[in-house]
Design a protein around this motif. Structure first.
Motif, PDB file in Angstrom:
ATOM      1  N   LYS A 364     -29.874  -4.963-104.662  1.00  0.00           N
ATOM      2  CA  LYS A 364     -30.198  -4.849-102.924  1.00  0.00           C
ATOM      3  C   LYS A 364     -31.702  -4.648-102.870  1.00  0.00           C
ATOM      4  O   LYS A 364     -32.254  -5.648-102.143  1.00  0.00           O
ATOM      5  CB  LYS A 364     -29.239  -4.255-101.886  1.00  0.00           C
ATOM      6  N   LEU A 365     -32.212  -3.851-103.244  1.00  0.00           N
ATOM      7  CA  LEU A 365     -33.627  -3.454-103.115  1.00  0.00           C
ATOM      8  C   LEU A 365     -34.212  -4.218-103.754  1.00  0.00           C
ATOM      9  O   LEU A 365     -35.646  -4.494-103.379  1.00  0.00           O
ATOM     10  CB  LEU A 365     -33.871  -1.862-103.679  1.00  0.00           C
ATOM     11  N   LEU A 366     -34.221  -4.898-104.987  1.00  0.00           N
ATOM     12  CA  LEU A 366     -34.956  -5.919-105.345  1.00  0.00           C
ATOM     13  C   LEU A 366     -35.003  -7.147-104.636  1.00  0.00           C
ATOM     14  O   LEU A 366     -36.218  -8.130-104.932  1.00  0.00           O
ATOM     15  CB  LEU A 366     -34.438  -6.423-107.082  1.00  0.00           C
ATOM     16  N   LEU A 367     -34.153  -7.525-103.963  1.00  0.00           N
ATOM     17  CA  LEU A 367     -34.177  -8.610-102.944  1.00  0.00           C
ATOM     18  C   LEU A 367     -35.339  -8.363-101.964  1.00  0.00           C
ATOM     19  O   LEU A 367     -36.155  -9.405-101.407  1.00  0.00           O
ATOM     20  CB  LEU A 367     -32.985  -8.890-102.165  1.00  0.00           C
ATOM     21  N   ILE A 368     -35.438  -7.182-101.572  1.00  0.00           N
ATOM     22  CA  ILE A 368     -36.397  -7.009-100.723  1.00  0.00           C
ATOM     23  C   ILE A 368     -37.711  -6.651-101.143  1.00  0.00           C
ATOM     24  O   ILE A 368     -38.915  -7.180-100.905  1.00  0.00           O
ATOM     25  CB  ILE A 368     -36.181  -5.556 -99.821  1.00  0.00           C
TER      26      ILE A 368
END
Length: 452
Positions: A364-368
């Motif tokens: 999820k953090l990589l999407l941000i």
């Protein structure tokens, strides 16, 4: 657009060695995290916590050293070897003093680990790691002085060679000492710290040897040593170096704050944060290479007082940064679930639940990260152009406002007081970087209009 595209080739030629060196250095950090990650999420979180302190000291050291590059580049465009020699040697003296000061500061700040609401097991492992890597700041900051000098002379390949060889040494020592291979004791994360220290010492020795032997650089090593200290030049470097170090500190401290906030949420969130941050740091190095290019080329044009050319050069680099970061954004979006799995050992039975949670959060953090690195890349290349113009005080204020008035409060609120948790922390990072990119570009346009 054609006038900008014409500059791409020279920009790339100057930036490529810097990018290769920085990517190589960051890649080793990624490999280090992968190696340590095989030991468990607690060990990975301990390295993350220890490095959060190291990054603060590193930000001061590297930020301060960047003052050497625009000064050297300006004197180089004017063919003034004597002033260039004085700037280099005084910069080296100041960086040596700063390296030791940062080590002692971190050493005595170590008790703060006990008051940061971090897991007890993580803190226990982080202490010895912090001592050794903290001392490695001394050779790192000294190396930066040599690097920034060579960059200012538009010779970016030597620091690349030093970094690549140093990284190979680091990886080999990490594998041997972390796992205790070939008769060496199994030292865990302490072994990783020792590998980092030895590699950084080698990098300093290599840079001094290779530069002092090259004909182009020999005049700059005349009267080499403490006797070259000159108050006037040192004051000029300090006047540029301190605001530059604060600029980098404000950004690094924001990401350090994200590490601490993640630790307050839990070990899995902290480990996931470390994975996403390692990957984002790797792609950020491409923008950092272009930032050095912007600093050198803008300083050259400033020395020649050719501001129309400065305008074209700077915007060509800004455009390159945006295009590169768009490519990486797409990669992060397509492989956001695959990449985190490379950092953990999914086969350890008693860690299956924690490992699955770490991977889920990191994805999820990589999407941000796909979105925030566009702004991160833009802000750092504009900052490089501003340093090339020797404008550092107002940008320091801008970075403080962007990261600590806009970004960090959002991270605190969304991370600790909503269900978003680690994702909320990274939304705060995105807000801070976006504010920095916009405000710094407006500052650059304002200064350029005045010169034109």
């Amino acid at each position: 657009m054609n006038k900008y595209f014409k500059e791409f080739r020279y920009n790339f030629k100057l930036a490529l060695p810097v990018i290769a060196g920085m990517v190589g250095h960051t890649l080793v950090s990624v490999v280090d995290n992968i190696i340590v990650g095989q030991l468990g999420s607690t060990e990975l979180a301990a390295v993350s916590l220890g490095n959060s302190f190291i990054f603060i000291g590193m930000s001061f050291g590297i930020g301060f050293s960047t003052a050497i590059t625009p000064i050297i580049a300006e004197y180089d465009s004017q063919k003034d070897i004597e002033k260039g020699r004085t700037a280099f040697q005084n910069g080296l003296i100041l960086c040596t003093i700063l390296g030791f000061a940062l080590f002692f500061l971190l050493f005595f700040a170590k008790p703060l680990l006990n008051f940061m609401n971090q897991p007890a097991a993580v803190v226990k492992l982080a202490r010895p790691f912090l001592d050794i890597v903290g001392f490695s700041l001394v050779p790192l900051v000294v190396f930066q002085a040599y690097k920034q000098f060579a960059d200012g002379m538009s010779e970016t390949k030597y620091s690349m060679y030093a970094t690549i060889i140093g990284n190979i040494i680091n990886v080999v020592l990490n594998i041997v000492l972390v796992f205790g291979l070939f008769g060496f004791p199994k030292l865990g994360i302490v072994g990783s710290a020792i590998g980092t220290l030895i590699a950084r010492i080698f990098m300093v020795l290599y840079m001094h040897y290779i530069l002092s032997k090259k004909e182009k650089f020999k005049p700059f090593f005349n009267l080499f040593g403490w006797q070259s200290f000159e108050k006037r030049m040192s004051n000029k470097i300090i006047a540029l170096g301190i605001p530059s170090s604060m600029q980098m500190f404000f950004e690094v401290a924001l990401f350090t704050g994200a590490i601490w906030l993640s630790g307050m949420i839990g070990t899995t969130s902290q480990a996931a944060n470390q994975i996403a941050l390692s990957l984002a740091s790797l792609t950020f190095m491409f923008a950092m290479g272009l930032s050095v290019t912007a600093m050198v080329r803008v300083a050259n044009q400033k020395g020649l007082e050719d501001y129309p050319k400065l305008n074209v050069v700077a915007h060509s680099i800004f455009l390159m940064a945006i295009l590169i970061e768009i490519v990486f954004a797409v990669v992060f979006m397509l492989f956001n679930e695959f990449l985190p799995k490379q950092f953990v050992n999914v086969e350890v039975a008693h860690q299956v639940k924690d490992t699955a949670e770490v991977v889920a959060i990191a994805s999820k953090l990589l999407l941000i990260a796909a979105f925030f690195q566009l702004f991160d890349g833009m802000q750092v290349v504009v900052l490089g152009a501003l340093r090339g113009m020797q404008d550092v005080k107002i940008p320091a204020v801008i970075t403080f406002i962007a990261y600590w008035v806009v970004g960090f409060p959002v991270s605190i609120y969304l991370g600790l007081y909503t269900e978003l948790k680690a994702v909320g922390i990274w939304i705060g990072l995105l807000a801070g970087l976006a504010a920095a990119a916009i405000l710094l570009y407006l500052r650059f346009k304002y200064l350029l209009r005045k010169r034109l």
